[in-house]
Scaffold this motif. Structure first.
Motif, PDB file in Angstrom:
ATOM      1  N   PHE A   1      47.054  35.300  58.497  1.00 21.75           N
ATOM      2  CA  PHE A   1      45.588  35.265  58.886  1.00 21.75           C
ATOM      3  C   PHE A   1      45.623  35.085  60.323  1.00 21.75           C
ATOM      4  O   PHE A   1      44.753  35.588  61.060  1.00 21.75           O
TER       5      PHE A   1
ATOM      6  N   HIS B   1      43.802  37.732  62.608  1.00 18.04           N
ATOM      7  CA  HIS B   1      42.351  37.189  62.887  1.00 18.04           C
ATOM      8  C   HIS B   1      42.527  36.132  63.676  1.00 18.04           C
ATOM      9  O   HIS B   1      42.070  34.984  63.270  1.00 18.04           O
TER      10      HIS B   1
ATOM     11  N   ASN C   1      46.707  43.897  56.607  1.00 13.67           N
ATOM     12  CA  ASN C   1      45.308  43.570  56.691  1.00 13.67           C
ATOM     13  C   ASN C   1      44.540  44.150  55.499  1.00 13.67           C
ATOM     14  O   ASN C   1      43.769  43.333  54.848  1.00 13.67           O
ATOM     15  N   GLN C   2      44.684  45.276  54.824  1.00 15.93           N
ATOM     16  CA  GLN C   2      43.904  45.816  53.789  1.00 15.93           C
ATOM     17  C   GLN C   2      44.462  44.999  52.521  1.00 15.93           C
ATOM     18  O   GLN C   2      43.614  44.682  51.716  1.00 15.93           O
TER      19      GLN C   2
ATOM     20  N   ASN D   1      42.770  41.488  52.468  1.00 13.41           N
ATOM     21  CA  ASN D   1      41.230  41.627  52.296  1.00 13.41           C
ATOM     22  C   ASN D   1      40.810  42.217  50.781  1.00 13.41           C
ATOM     23  O   ASN D   1      40.139  41.564  50.306  1.00 13.41           O
ATOM     24  N   GLN D   2      41.829  42.811  50.275  1.00 14.21           N
ATOM     25  CA  GLN D   2      41.435  43.398  49.071  1.00 14.21           C
ATOM     26  C   GLN D   2      42.178  42.720  47.649  1.00 14.21           C
ATOM     27  O   GLN D   2      41.834  42.691  46.768  1.00 14.21           O
TER      28      GLN D   2
END
Length: 512
Positions: free
Chosen positions: A118, A122, A386-387, A390-391
């Motif tokens: 994370f 981000h 990252n994908q 998020n998914q």
């Protein structure tokens, strides 16, 4: 194992048991039958807590670290818990295994890979560096060192020491109000004893539910990773039910059977996983990043701990640092009862060593290995990670790391088992302590409480955790942490002040 009674025949402390039981039960019912109302209410409460108490969480946590350091060099450090003739009930290895496995729960397993990713992908706005950069990598490791090192274990250590000294050296009753005696006096403490125990019961139910929620997500994520045909809608309640039943049964068997044996098994799992990932994973990058992490941790400790400059009130600080402090604080009071109980016969300096320094070092080693491995592979393909984040959610990250290492078929099932045992081990002692606080007659010697109460609290924790992960996912886990940490915060402030008063004149407050 103590014989189970009908709940209505159990000598309850009604003012301690019923308020948190009714409040949590109402919350569960509202969440099921009025989902939107419950979610909006939780978000408003969570926002209020983070907006108004963020600095107090941070300053209190920092003060507890300083207190742990001072205790080592104070006259209190020489005191033996239980008096000079007291003899320990466990070997040092068994004692440390129980302490470590009671406190870490599923935290280091769930967040060891997810949290640094994370921060890496981000990074906070106040740092002004780009996603996936070397600076973001160094900051992410320093941040998890802060969140999983000496500060959280100070949050456990101080109230546990307060309980141990109050019960064994001052002969006060087994209650969370007893460590407050130096600032409240005997009469003042007696007046608020039930209120404090009631509030802490509520705090621990939410804290346990938050931790169980993380465990449910991670175990379910691992099962989905291994068998992607599983239906998540049925998987979540199934995993919840299995965990609930197991930790209730284990808690009913007592310290010397279920809790002690599971802790030793769990500790072996932790050691094996650490050594295995370090050996077959990216060993050299792990070592290199660990050194940089220590430097980053040292540089960011004061600014992040005290929210200096742009960090103050930032979304990142509230979502991560304050979330972590609230989660640890929600567990701390009731866990302190258990850790204080098993400290009999140890000196205060030994207590600090085994409850603060050693567990913190172990967690930092774990975070170095698992966090370092995650960032090594994420740096090679940040878009994919990252994908996935998020998914599929944070629970999927550790299994992707196993896939990159190449031993996924062995590591993933073993990790799922370790996750399961970890939560059961931590929940054992907490469920036992929750039940004991709910009863009028409680034997410190036996430490066994009524089985029916363990079933009631264990079931309520499981239902609340299932509701939150089903309807709110990881955000629900974080909201529960803040909710449980707030009432515990004020108790911990009082205990910290009491320990500081006692520290330099222990003979004034302790009989033994």
């Amino acid at each position: 194992m103590k014989k189970s009674q009908n709940i209505f025949d159990t000598p309850l402390r009604k003012s301690v048991f019923w308020p948190p039981f009714i409040l949590i039960s109402i919350a569960v019912l509202v969440s099921i039958f009025a989902e939107d109302l419950f979610e909006r209410s939780m978000e408003l409460i969570n926002r209020f807590i983070l907006t108004n108490f963020s600095l107090l969480f941070s300053y209190t946590s920092f003060a507890m670290v300083i207190t742990c350091i001072l205790i080592i060099f104070s006259p209190l450090g020489k005191i033996k818990i239980g008096g000079n003739k007291a003899q320990p009930k466990f070997s040092k290895l068994s004692w440390f295994s129980i302490i470590l496995c009671t406190t870490v729960a599923v935290g280091i397993l769930f967040w060891g890979s997810a949290e640094p990713l994370f921060h890496f992908l981000h990074p906070p706005d106040f740092k002004y560096f780009s996603s996936g950069s070397l600076a973001a990598k160094q900051f992410s490791m320093g941040a998890i060192f802060l969140h999983w090192g000496f500060t959280p274990y100070a949050i456990y250590c101080i109230p546990a020491l307060g309980v141990a000294l109050a019960v064994y050296n001052s002969q006060l009753k087994f209650s969370l109000s007893s460590p407050l005696s130096p600032i409240l006096g005997q009469n003042g403490r007696n007046k608020i004893s039930n209120s404090i125990d009631m509030v802490c019961l509520f705090a621990l139910v939410t804290g346990m539910a938050a931790s169980l929620g993380a465990g449910i997500l991670s175990i379910s994520g691992g099962l989905m990773d291994q068998w992607n045909t599983l239906d998540k809608e049925f998987l979540l309640p199934g995993v919840t039910l299995i965990i609930m039943v197991t930790f209730i049964v284990s808690a009913s068997s007592g310290i010397n059977q279920g809790i002690k044996n599971l802790s030793q098994i769990n500790f072996c799992f932790f050691l094996i996983f650490n050594l295995l990932i370090f050996s077959i994973g990216p060993t050299v990058p792990i070592l290199e990043d660990s050194l940089l992490s220590i430097k980053s941790y040292a540089q960011s400790f004061l600014p992040l701990s005290l929210q200096w400059g742009d960090i103050k009130g930032s979304e990142w600080s509230q979502s991560w640092s304050v979330f972590n402090w609230a989660n640890w604080m929600a567990w701390a009071p009731i866990t302190a009862l258990f850790l204080g109980k098993i400290a009999y016969g140890r000196t205060v300096r030994e207590f600090i060593l085994f409850n603060w320094i050693f567990p913190a070092i172990f967690c930092l080693a774990w975070m170095s290995i698992f966090g370092g491995s995650t960032l090594f592979y994420a740096n090679q393909d940040s878009g994919h990670f990252n994908q996935l984040l998020n998914q599929s959610g944070p629970e999927s990250i550790i299994y992707e790391v196993f896939s990159n290492i190449g031993w996924s078929n062995i590591l993933a099932p073993a990790f799922i088992l370790a996750m399961f045992i970890s939560y059961v081990t931590a929940a054992d002692s907490s469920t036992e302590a929750m039940a004991s606080l709910s009863m009028k007659s409680f034997s410190l010697k036996d430490f066994d409480s009524d089985t029916s109460l363990k079933v009631i609290w264990g079931t309520l924790v499981g239902l609340l955790a299932w509701v939150m992960v089903t309807f709110a996912g990881i955000d629900g886990v974080k909201m529960l942490s803040s909710l449980g940490g707030l009432p515990a915060l004020f108790l911990l402030i009082g205990i910290t002040i009491s320990i500081n008063k006692m520290m330099w004149q222990p003979q004034k407050y302790l009989k033994n």
